[in-house]
Scaffold this motif. Structure first.
Motif, PDB file in Angstrom:
ATOM      1  N   CYS A 255     -29.212  19.935 -20.443  1.00 27.49           N
ATOM      2  CA  CYS A 255     -28.627  20.788 -21.488  1.00 27.49           C
ATOM      3  C   CYS A 255     -27.105  20.775 -21.312  1.00 27.49           C
ATOM      4  CB  CYS A 255     -29.176  22.196 -21.322  1.00 27.49           C
ATOM      5  SG  CYS A 255     -28.522  23.386 -22.493  1.00 27.49           S
ATOM      6  N   TYR A 256     -26.366  21.080 -22.372  1.00 27.30           N
ATOM      7  CA  TYR A 256     -24.900  21.084 -22.242  1.00 27.30           C
ATOM      8  C   TYR A 256     -24.410  22.180 -21.305  1.00 27.30           C
ATOM      9  CZ  TYR A 256     -24.968  24.934 -25.580  1.00 27.30           C
ATOM     10  OH  TYR A 256     -25.208  26.132 -26.193  1.00 27.30           O
ATOM     11  N   CYS A 257     -25.308  23.167 -20.998  1.00 26.97           N
ATOM     12  CA  CYS A 257     -24.902  24.244 -20.084  1.00 26.97           C
ATOM     13  C   CYS A 257     -24.928  23.770 -18.630  1.00 26.97           C
ATOM     14  CB  CYS A 257     -25.807  25.459 -20.262  1.00 26.97           C
ATOM     15  SG  CYS A 257     -27.448  25.267 -19.539  1.00 26.97           S
ATOM     16  N   GLY A 258     -25.477  22.583 -18.429  1.00 24.17           N
ATOM     17  CA  GLY A 258     -25.489  22.025 -17.075  1.00 24.17           C
ATOM     18  C   GLY A 258     -26.868  22.083 -16.437  1.00 24.17           C
ATOM     19  N   LYS A 259     -27.742  22.932 -17.008  1.00 24.06           N
ATOM     20  CA  LYS A 259     -29.090  23.031 -16.444  1.00 24.06           C
ATOM     21  C   LYS A 259     -30.003  22.014 -17.133  1.00 24.06           C
ATOM     22  CE  LYS A 259     -29.438  27.496 -17.195  1.00 24.06           C
ATOM     23  NZ  LYS A 259     -29.876  28.876 -17.241  1.00 24.06           N
TER      24      LYS A 259
END
Ligand code: ZN
Length: 330
Positions: A255-259
């Protein structure tokens, strides 16, 4: 203690005033007696508020109520073209600014292309300029603007009117309320874009008659606005309804959130676009390219292209939507 009592009194006065204004807005032309019935406020309280609103030219008397006998009641209507509201939506695609009258009719709108990666300071400067232009273009005195509402993507501290953080926009701690109220005399209110949308559904849309519901948006991200007892529920830190980054498959896509494997990584527009591009690179049979202006310009594929293909019966596109809809149900 006295201060608290005084504070409460003032708050009740403001609440009653807001209730009367909303009743006239929603049910006008309406008589004082009907307002009292609708709101459970005493007739003398309603009459006092109405007198003040007439004095301030916010409402006016118009005609008389049909009556089968007795004294005819005078009807009240909102002076909807004397005061105005600014509505601003700040998202990934750009900023939309609208000027509306008190019946929420859009009088003028302006679009500023994508603010992503723009410095917050520049965006605020542009915002101030566009607001001024909009007011001037419509020949409106600034004191006729009763307020400005901003819906922005990200975590918002509603009390401070501040965007705390937005991964999508790449911004943090943008003090919209503080900075815009320095420039203009009207109050500024800030909330998450999905909450603003949910409020619109409550006021004008499918939630009009419903006091408890959830409004879910699936687009660039996935989010929800929650209405409890007729009001938006913000949660302790303003993040109620932020369920897009719940991990539903720890081995899922990044995901773009890093997760890894967030709901948003599965069910957002980008996932759908990536899936169709994957199908194309695997030479699967799809009509997607036929729908593009330039057949090889895969960057021009949007979620709407995939929707169009699915509606035209494209099996691959339909399968992608089925997969997105099934996410988490294993
Ligand atoms: Zn995520």
């Amino acid at each position: 203690m006295d201060n608290i009592r005084r504070g409460n009194k003032q708050l009740i006065k403001e609440l009653n005033r807001a209730i009367v204004i909303n009743t006239i807005l929603n049910y006008g032309p309406v008589s004082r007696t009907r307002i009292s019935e609708f709101t459970d406020l005493g007739l003398s309280t309603v009459s006092n508020i109405v007198a003040d609103l007439i004095k301030k030219e916010l409402i006016y008397e118009t005609g008389e109520e049909e009556s089968s006998g007795g004294r005819r009641a005078i009807l009240l209507e909102f002076n909807c073209n004397d005061r105005f509201v600014l509505g601003i939506k700040i998202g990934l695609d750009g900023i939309v600014i609208g000027l509306v009258n008190m019946k929420s009719k859009i009088l003028s709108r302006h679009f500023i292309p994508s603010p992503v990666n723009s410095n917050e300071k520049i965006v605020l400067e542009v915002l101030i300029k566009v607001i001024r232009d909009l007011i001037n273009k419509n020949h409106i005195q600034t004191e006729k603007i009763v307020g400005c509402g901003i819906g922005v993507s990200g975590l918002v501290n509603q009390k401070k009117g501040m965007l705390v953080f937005s991964k999508i926009l790449g911004w943090k701690e943008v003090r919209f309320k503080e900075l815009l109220e320095k420039e203009f005399d009207f109050p500024v209110f800030v909330d998450k874009d999905v909450n603003a949308l949910t409020l619109a559904e409550k006021r004008f849309g499918v939630g009009k008659e419903i006091n408890n519901f959830i409004c879910i948006t699936i687009g660039k991200g996935v989010g929800a606005g929650i209405v409890i007892n007729g009001d938006i529920y913000h949660g302790r830190h303003g993040g109620a309804g932020d369920f897009g980054h719940i991990i539903i498959d720890k081995d899922g896509p990044l995901c773009y959130c890093g997760k890894q494997g967030c709901l948003e990584a599965f069910a957002s527009d980008q996932f759908i676009i990536n899936k169709i591009k994957e199908a194309l690179s695997n030479r699967q049979d799809t009509i997607i390219k036929d729908l593009l202006k330039k057949k090889e310009d895969l960057d021009s594929i949007t979620v709407n292209t995939v929707i169009e293909a699915a509606q035209k019966g494209d099996i691959i596109s339909k399968k992608i939507f089925q997969e997105v809809g099934r996410v988490g149900i294993k």
